[in-house]
Design a protein around this motif. Structure first.
Motif, PDB file in Angstrom:
ATOM      1  N   SER A 106       0.727  -1.191  -0.280  1.00 26.68           N
ATOM      2  CA  SER A 106      -0.027  -0.136  -0.112  1.00 26.68           C
ATOM      3  C   SER A 106       0.885   1.273   0.046  1.00 26.68           C
ATOM      4  O   SER A 106       0.346   2.170   0.521  1.00 26.68           O
ATOM      5  N   ALA A 107       2.051   1.127  -0.462  1.00 26.18           N
ATOM      6  CA  ALA A 107       2.941   2.104  -0.556  1.00 26.18           C
ATOM      7  C   ALA A 107       2.174   3.499  -1.262  1.00 26.18           C
ATOM      8  O   ALA A 107       1.674   3.241  -2.318  1.00 26.18           O
ATOM      9  N   LEU A 108       2.565   4.560  -0.935  1.00 26.84           N
ATOM     10  CA  LEU A 108       1.978   5.765  -1.645  1.00 26.84           C
ATOM     11  C   LEU A 108       0.511   5.550  -1.496  1.00 26.84           C
ATOM     12  O   LEU A 108      -0.364   6.008  -2.305  1.00 26.84           O
ATOM     13  N   GLY A 109      -0.059   5.052  -0.440  1.00 26.51           N
ATOM     14  CA  GLY A 109      -1.389   4.663  -0.295  1.00 26.51           C
ATOM     15  C   GLY A 109      -2.162   5.982  -0.064  1.00 26.51           C
ATOM     16  O   GLY A 109      -3.624   6.166  -0.501  1.00 26.51           O
ATOM     17  N   PHE A 110      -1.473   7.225   0.327  1.00 23.94           N
ATOM     18  CA  PHE A 110      -2.199   8.398   0.443  1.00 23.94           C
ATOM     19  C   PHE A 110      -2.592   8.899  -0.738  1.00 23.94           C
ATOM     20  O   PHE A 110      -3.684  10.009  -0.655  1.00 23.94           O
ATOM     21  N   ILE A 111      -2.331   8.574  -1.884  1.00 23.26           N
ATOM     22  CA  ILE A 111      -2.738   9.108  -3.202  1.00 23.26           C
ATOM     23  C   ILE A 111      -3.849   8.272  -3.818  1.00 23.26           C
ATOM     24  O   ILE A 111      -4.381   8.776  -4.850  1.00 23.26           O
ATOM     25  N   ALA A 112      -4.156   7.357  -3.139  1.00 22.67           N
ATOM     26  CA  ALA A 112      -5.330   6.245  -3.817  1.00 22.67           C
ATOM     27  C   ALA A 112      -6.591   7.362  -3.913  1.00 22.67           C
ATOM     28  O   ALA A 112      -6.835   7.879  -3.267  1.00 22.67           O
ATOM     29  N   GLY A 113      -7.206   7.022  -5.007  1.00 24.27           N
ATOM     30  CA  GLY A 113      -8.462   7.706  -5.216  1.00 24.27           C
ATOM     31  C   GLY A 113      -8.042   9.011  -5.953  1.00 24.27           C
ATOM     32  O   GLY A 113      -8.913   9.658  -6.541  1.00 24.27           O
ATOM     33  N   HIS A 114      -6.950   9.510  -5.849  1.00 29.71           N
ATOM     34  CA  HIS A 114      -6.456  11.016  -6.834  1.00 29.71           C
ATOM     35  C   HIS A 114      -6.053  10.483  -8.127  1.00 29.71           C
ATOM     36  O   HIS A 114      -5.729   9.302  -8.191  1.00 29.71           O
ATOM     37  N   THR A 115      -6.294  11.571  -8.936  1.00 26.93           N
ATOM     38  CA  THR A 115      -6.047  11.226 -10.421  1.00 26.93           C
ATOM     39  C   THR A 115      -4.350  11.454 -10.564  1.00 26.93           C
ATOM     40  O   THR A 115      -4.097  12.701 -10.046  1.00 26.93           O
ATOM     41  N   VAL A 116      -3.952  10.942 -11.711  1.00 26.71           N
ATOM     42  CA  VAL A 116      -2.618  11.234 -12.279  1.00 26.71           C
ATOM     43  C   VAL A 116      -2.461  12.693 -12.373  1.00 26.71           C
ATOM     44  O   VAL A 116      -1.510  13.405 -12.239  1.00 26.71           O
ATOM     45  N   SER A 117      -3.562  13.204 -13.356  1.00 29.49           N
ATOM     46  CA  SER A 117      -3.352  14.583 -13.615  1.00 29.49           C
ATOM     47  C   SER A 117      -3.241  15.637 -12.661  1.00 29.49           C
ATOM     48  O   SER A 117      -2.619  16.658 -12.722  1.00 29.49           O
TER      49      SER A 117
END
Length: 298
Positions: A106-117
């Motif tokens: 779950s590394a970088l889990g804090f960006i889950a749900g956000h978009t690449v753009s």
């Protein structure tokens, strides 16, 4: 179902070498080649630069996390909780694979749900406010020297590929390889492809890129501050230790590698080590990713 069971690459538990290879290959595949249509004057030689404390003072993911925190991507409590866990692993020096597996998955889990753009757009702002003034002029000049000789120059960093690309583009470099976060239809899942681009994974990324781009590694150069990057530094014909930690400094001396220190004075060097250690703990926390998924403010 655990994140591992859903892992796109099947195997529930990849061993370290497989994870490094997977991370390296993913990074090489994602490497941005700004001048893909230009034929460099010296196409078989390239230079590879680590970012944190090599190109830039401090840890880029720490500066990124701070910028995202200001924009309410995650709470202070979330990031500090993960920071202490990571600092504990570093101090104790043993990582129980079973315990770390969940954090890695779950590394970088804090960006889950956000978009690449969204991350790319914020990354541009965060570079301007928190990173641009931390670039070491001496290292930037060395990168420019390789470009002036008609050689390509890539960043190779554990930072997320999106932020690595921004740094490369702003510095006018060829491209970047970084940690690849899994995303589906432009939305982050919070998991990684393989593993963080760290240590042996960096060497795998360089090998994969060299094969793809026809590089002669004996004619290539690599630059880093950390003994963790010995796999990368040992892969090329010309290695240089920049602002090195004690272990890398002594290894570089034994091997006759170039050493450059852009930190001024012993006091600054000592402060730099403390900041680097703190940034390392927080950067690890960000990577261990705040196994936290809630509280996304859009």
């Amino acid at each position: 179902m655990t994140p591992h069971d859903r892992h796109p690459h099947g195997s529930r538990r990849l061993d370290l070498r497989q994870r490094s290879t997977l991370a390296g290959e993913a990074a090489a595949a994602a490497a941005e080649v700004e001048t893909a249509l230009d034929t460099p004057a010296d196409p078989t030689a390239a230079a590879f630069f680590d970012v944190d404390n090599t190109i830039m003072q401090g840890a880029s993911i720490f500066h990124l996390a701070r910028g995202l925190h200001r924009r309410e991507f995650f709470t202070t409590r979330e990031i500090l909780g993960a920071a202490w866990k990571q600092a504990y692993f570093r101090v104790v020096g043993v990582e129980d694979p079973e315990h770390v597996a969940e954090a890695r998955s779950s590394a970088l889990g804090f960006i889950a749900g956000h978009t690449v753009s969204e991350l790319e757009a914020l990354g541009e702002e965060i570079f301007d406010e928190g990173m641009a003034h931390r670039i070491w002029p001496g290292t930037r000049a060395m990168a420019q020297m390789h470009l002036d000789q008609g050689q390509r120059v890539w960043l190779v960093t554990a930072a997320p590929i999106e932020i690595a690309r921004i740094i490369a583009r702003r510095l006018g470099l060829t491209g970047a390889m970084g940690t690849v976060a899994e995303h589906v239809d432009g939305v982050y899942t919070g998991r990684l492809v393989g593993d963080m681009l760290h240590g042996p994974a960096k060497a795998e990324a360089i090998k994969a890129l060299a094969a793809r781009e026809g590089l002669d590694l004996s004619r290539c150069s690599a630059y880093s501050d950390s003994a963790n990057d010995l796999p990368m530094l040992s892969l090329v014909g010309d290695a240089c230790a920049i602002n090195p930690d004690a272990r890398l400094r002594s290894y570089a001396r034994q091997r006759g590698w170039r050493v450059r220190d852009y930190r001024t004075g012993r006091k600054a060097a000592r402060a730099g080590l403390v900041v680097a250690a703190a940034a390392g703990a927080v950067s690890g926390a960000v990577a261990a990713g705040a196994t936290v998924r809630g509280r996304h403010h859009h």
